[in-house]
Design an enzyme around this catalytic site. Structure first.
Site, PDB file in Angstrom:
ATOM      1  N   ASN A 161       0.915  -1.734  -0.235  1.00 43.09           N
ATOM      2  CA  ASN A 161       0.150   0.346  -0.048  1.00 43.09           C
ATOM      3  C   ASN A 161       1.116   0.981  -0.089  1.00 43.09           C
ATOM      4  O   ASN A 161       1.718   1.272   1.144  1.00 43.09           O
ATOM      5  CB  ASN A 161      -1.165   0.343   0.993  1.00 43.09           C
ATOM      6  CG  ASN A 161      -1.946   1.120   1.425  1.00 43.09           C
ATOM      7  OD1 ASN A 161      -1.868   1.759   0.458  1.00 43.09           O
ATOM      8  ND2 ASN A 161      -2.290   1.076   2.618  1.00 43.09           N
ATOM      9  N   TRP A 162       1.045   2.038  -1.416  1.00 40.48           N
ATOM     10  CA  TRP A 162       2.125   2.721  -1.057  1.00 40.48           C
ATOM     11  C   TRP A 162       1.363   4.389  -1.030  1.00 40.48           C
ATOM     12  O   TRP A 162       1.843   5.062  -0.152  1.00 40.48           O
ATOM     13  CB  TRP A 162       2.122   3.193  -2.766  1.00 40.48           C
ATOM     14  CG  TRP A 162       2.723   2.145  -3.644  1.00 40.48           C
ATOM     15  CD1 TRP A 162       3.305   0.871  -3.411  1.00 40.48           C
ATOM     16  CD2 TRP A 162       3.279   2.638  -4.948  1.00 40.48           C
ATOM     17  NE1 TRP A 162       4.430   0.544  -3.758  1.00 40.48           N
ATOM     18  CE2 TRP A 162       3.816   0.925  -5.471  1.00 40.48           C
ATOM     19  CE3 TRP A 162       3.532   3.396  -5.930  1.00 40.48           C
ATOM     20  CZ2 TRP A 162       4.732   1.283  -6.644  1.00 40.48           C
ATOM     21  CZ3 TRP A 162       3.920   3.444  -7.128  1.00 40.48           C
ATOM     22  CH2 TRP A 162       4.635   1.752  -7.549  1.00 40.48           C
ATOM     23  N   LYS A 163      -0.249   3.900   0.101  1.00 40.34           N
ATOM     24  CA  LYS A 163      -0.318   5.321   0.884  1.00 40.34           C
ATOM     25  C   LYS A 163      -0.328   6.789  -1.181  1.00 40.34           C
ATOM     26  O   LYS A 163      -0.115   6.403  -1.508  1.00 40.34           O
ATOM     27  CB  LYS A 163       0.403   5.350   1.718  1.00 40.34           C
ATOM     28  CG  LYS A 163       0.045   3.801   2.930  1.00 40.34           C
ATOM     29  CD  LYS A 163      -0.105   4.194   4.446  1.00 40.34           C
ATOM     30  CE  LYS A 163      -0.410   2.955   4.922  1.00 40.34           C
ATOM     31  NZ  LYS A 163      -0.644   2.499   6.705  1.00 40.34           N
ATOM     32  N   HIS A 218      -9.552   1.145   4.940  1.00 37.71           N
ATOM     33  CA  HIS A 218      -8.055   1.806   5.908  1.00 37.71           C
ATOM     34  C   HIS A 218      -8.705   2.590   6.691  1.00 37.71           C
ATOM     35  O   HIS A 218      -9.144   3.900   6.661  1.00 37.71           O
ATOM     36  CB  HIS A 218      -7.313   2.205   5.029  1.00 37.71           C
ATOM     37  CG  HIS A 218      -5.882   2.192   5.258  1.00 37.71           C
ATOM     38  ND1 HIS A 218      -5.835   2.495   6.100  1.00 37.71           N
ATOM     39  CD2 HIS A 218      -5.388   1.247   4.577  1.00 37.71           C
ATOM     40  CE1 HIS A 218      -4.464   2.161   6.385  1.00 37.71           C
ATOM     41  NE2 HIS A 218      -3.870   1.437   5.693  1.00 37.71           N
ATOM     42  N   GLU A 265      -6.832   4.858   7.642  1.00 40.14           N
ATOM     43  CA  GLU A 265      -7.114   6.325   7.477  1.00 40.14           C
ATOM     44  C   GLU A 265      -7.898   7.209   7.620  1.00 40.14           C
ATOM     45  O   GLU A 265      -8.406   8.157   7.180  1.00 40.14           O
ATOM     46  CB  GLU A 265      -5.153   6.506   6.690  1.00 40.14           C
ATOM     47  CG  GLU A 265      -3.533   5.815   7.429  1.00 40.14           C
ATOM     48  CD  GLU A 265      -3.093   5.140   6.857  1.00 40.14           C
ATOM     49  OE1 GLU A 265      -2.593   5.248   5.356  1.00 40.14           O
ATOM     50  OE2 GLU A 265      -2.078   4.465   7.459  1.00 40.14           O
ATOM     51  N   GLU A 299      -5.441  -4.474  10.614  1.00 38.80           N
ATOM     52  CA  GLU A 299      -4.383  -3.215  10.752  1.00 38.80           C
ATOM     53  C   GLU A 299      -4.309  -2.693  12.139  1.00 38.80           C
ATOM     54  O   GLU A 299      -5.936  -2.234  12.489  1.00 38.80           O
ATOM     55  CB  GLU A 299      -4.117  -2.655   9.839  1.00 38.80           C
ATOM     56  CG  GLU A 299      -3.557  -3.403   8.352  1.00 38.80           C
ATOM     57  CD  GLU A 299      -3.582  -2.170   7.198  1.00 38.80           C
ATOM     58  OE1 GLU A 299      -2.574  -2.656   6.951  1.00 38.80           O
ATOM     59  OE2 GLU A 299      -4.277  -1.479   6.435  1.00 38.80           O
ATOM     60  N   GLY A 332       2.594   2.180  10.567  1.00 38.09           N
ATOM     61  CA  GLY A 332       3.459   3.719  10.777  1.00 38.09           C
ATOM     62  C   GLY A 332       4.101   3.913  11.969  1.00 38.09           C
ATOM     63  O   GLY A 332       4.663   4.966  12.058  1.00 38.09           O
ATOM     64  N   SER A 337       3.524  -2.560  10.437  1.00 37.54           N
ATOM     65  CA  SER A 337       4.592  -2.290  10.925  1.00 37.54           C
ATOM     66  C   SER A 337       5.410  -4.190   9.854  1.00 37.54           C
ATOM     67  O   SER A 337       6.190  -4.372  10.702  1.00 37.54           O
ATOM     68  CB  SER A 337       5.585  -2.103  12.237  1.00 37.54           C
ATOM     69  OG  SER A 337       4.378  -0.544  12.216  1.00 37.54           O
ATOM     70  N   GLY A 370       2.771  -0.986   4.121  1.00 31.25           N
ATOM     71  CA  GLY A 370       2.738   0.366   4.295  1.00 31.25           C
ATOM     72  C   GLY A 370       4.302   0.614   3.956  1.00 31.25           C
ATOM     73  O   GLY A 370       4.873   0.051   2.477  1.00 31.25           O
ATOM     74  N   GLY A 371       4.752   1.433   4.983  1.00 29.72           N
ATOM     75  CA  GLY A 371       6.346   1.485   4.614  1.00 29.72           C
ATOM     76  C   GLY A 371       6.930   1.006   3.452  1.00 29.72           C
ATOM     77  O   GLY A 371       7.447   1.427   2.371  1.00 29.72           O
TER      78      GLY A 371
HETATM   79  P1  13P Z   1       3.117   0.210   7.387  1.00 25.02           P
HETATM   80  O1  13P Z   1       3.395  -1.375   7.084  1.00 25.02           O
HETATM   81  O2  13P Z   1       3.620   1.218   7.353  1.00 25.02           O
HETATM   82  O3  13P Z   1       2.390   0.441   9.216  1.00 25.02           O
HETATM   83  O4  13P Z   1       1.220   0.723   7.352  1.00 25.02           O
HETATM   84  C1  13P Z   1       0.336  -0.495   7.530  1.00 25.02           C
HETATM   85  C2  13P Z   1      -0.823   0.107   6.385  1.00 25.02           C
HETATM   86  O5  13P Z   1      -1.376   0.806   6.912  1.00 25.02           O
HETATM   87  C3  13P Z   1      -0.911  -1.076   5.279  1.00 25.02           C
HETATM   88  O6  13P Z   1      -2.151  -1.334   5.041  1.00 25.02           O
END
Ligand code: 13P
Length: 248
Positions: free
Chosen positions: A9-11, A95, A97, A163, A169, A207, A228-229
């Site tokens: 997930n590149w966000k 999600h 966020e 999640e 993050g 994470s 994510g990251g």
């Molecule tokens: P991180 O891997 O950066 O913690 O993000 C997780 C996430 O929200 C994937 O959708």
């Protein structure tokens, strides 16, 4: 052991040049270029990243979708049918966020889920508790409530991602025991709510890194990872995909 699904997930990250470099590096590894790996990229780049993925086995994913099903006067919206038209296979829905910053919830998320399924795509429905909810011992209740959006949906048509908000993050990963027990509970709840058998796939996100991927992906009820990251760093994402491939 069934295929582990890994979705990056590149966000809200990426530019043409960065994307091209990242995809090129990912595709240079055979263990990344396989079915069961998808990239959820920002909407403006779906078409160009889709082009970059042509000829590979990777899938394209969107990070969100409109709650409106059909074309119409909905400025700024992107329908599930449009996502299908540009080659998406998966769509993230709910999600944390978007729940946090855009107050998405309940019926709105159910409409998104149903639109995605009706367009022939697979929704990746994200659930998870905040730190406050976990500390109050309400995590199972919160997740069960979030899963109610899936009532009556065909279990083969959807993927769930757990999640925990406090692990996104932050570098804080849920313990293997915490992941195991929540995934077990999600599968049990899905059995109660969803049509069909217990074929539901549940991914873990929060994470996930190259260093902890093997331990997390080895847990019985973990069918993959939502990353994510680490999905923005080719070496890290490749390592996670390689780990998932070895566990197949
Ligand atoms: P991180 O891997 O950066 O913690 O993000 C997780 C996430 O929200 C994937 O959708």
């Amino acid at each position: 052991m069934a295929d582990k699904l890994v979705i990056g997930n590149w966000k809200m990250h990426g530019r043409h040049a960065f994307n091209a470099q990242l995809v090129k590096q990912l595709l240079s590894s055979e263990q990344v270029d396989r079915a069961g790996v998808a990239l959820a990229v920002p909407a403006p780049y779906l078409v160009s990243v889709g082009e970059l993925l042509k000829g590979s086995r990777l899938s394209l994913a969107a990070q969100d979708v409109s709650q409106f099903a059909d074309d119409g006067a909905y400025t700024g919206e992107t329908s599930a049918q449009m996502l299908a038209d540009v080659g998406c296979a998966y769509v993230l829905v709910g999600h944390s966020e978007r729940r946090q910053y855009l107050k998405e919830e309940g019926d709105q998320l159910r409409r998104k889920l149903l639109n995605v399924i009706a367009a022939g795509l697979t929704p990746v429905y994200c659930v998870g508790e905040t730190l406050e909810e976990r500390e109050a011992g309400r995590h199972f209740a919160v997740i069960r409530e979030q899963l109610s959006a899936l009532d009556g949906v065909d279990s083969g048509a959807v993927v769930v991602a757990y999640e925990p908000v406090w692990a996104i993050g932050t570098g804080k990963v849920a313990s293997l025991e915490q992941i195991e027990e929540v995934h077990h509970e999600i599968k049990a709840e899905c059995l109660r709510r969803l049509k069909g058998s217990a074929t539901i796939r549940v991914l873990y996100g929060g994470s996930v890194k190259a260093e902890n991927a093997a331990a997390i992906l080895s847990i019985d009820n973990v069918d993959g990872a939502l990353v994510g990251g680490a999905s923005l760093v080719p070496e890290s994402f490749s390592m996670i995909c390689q780990t998932a491939t070895k566990l197949i």
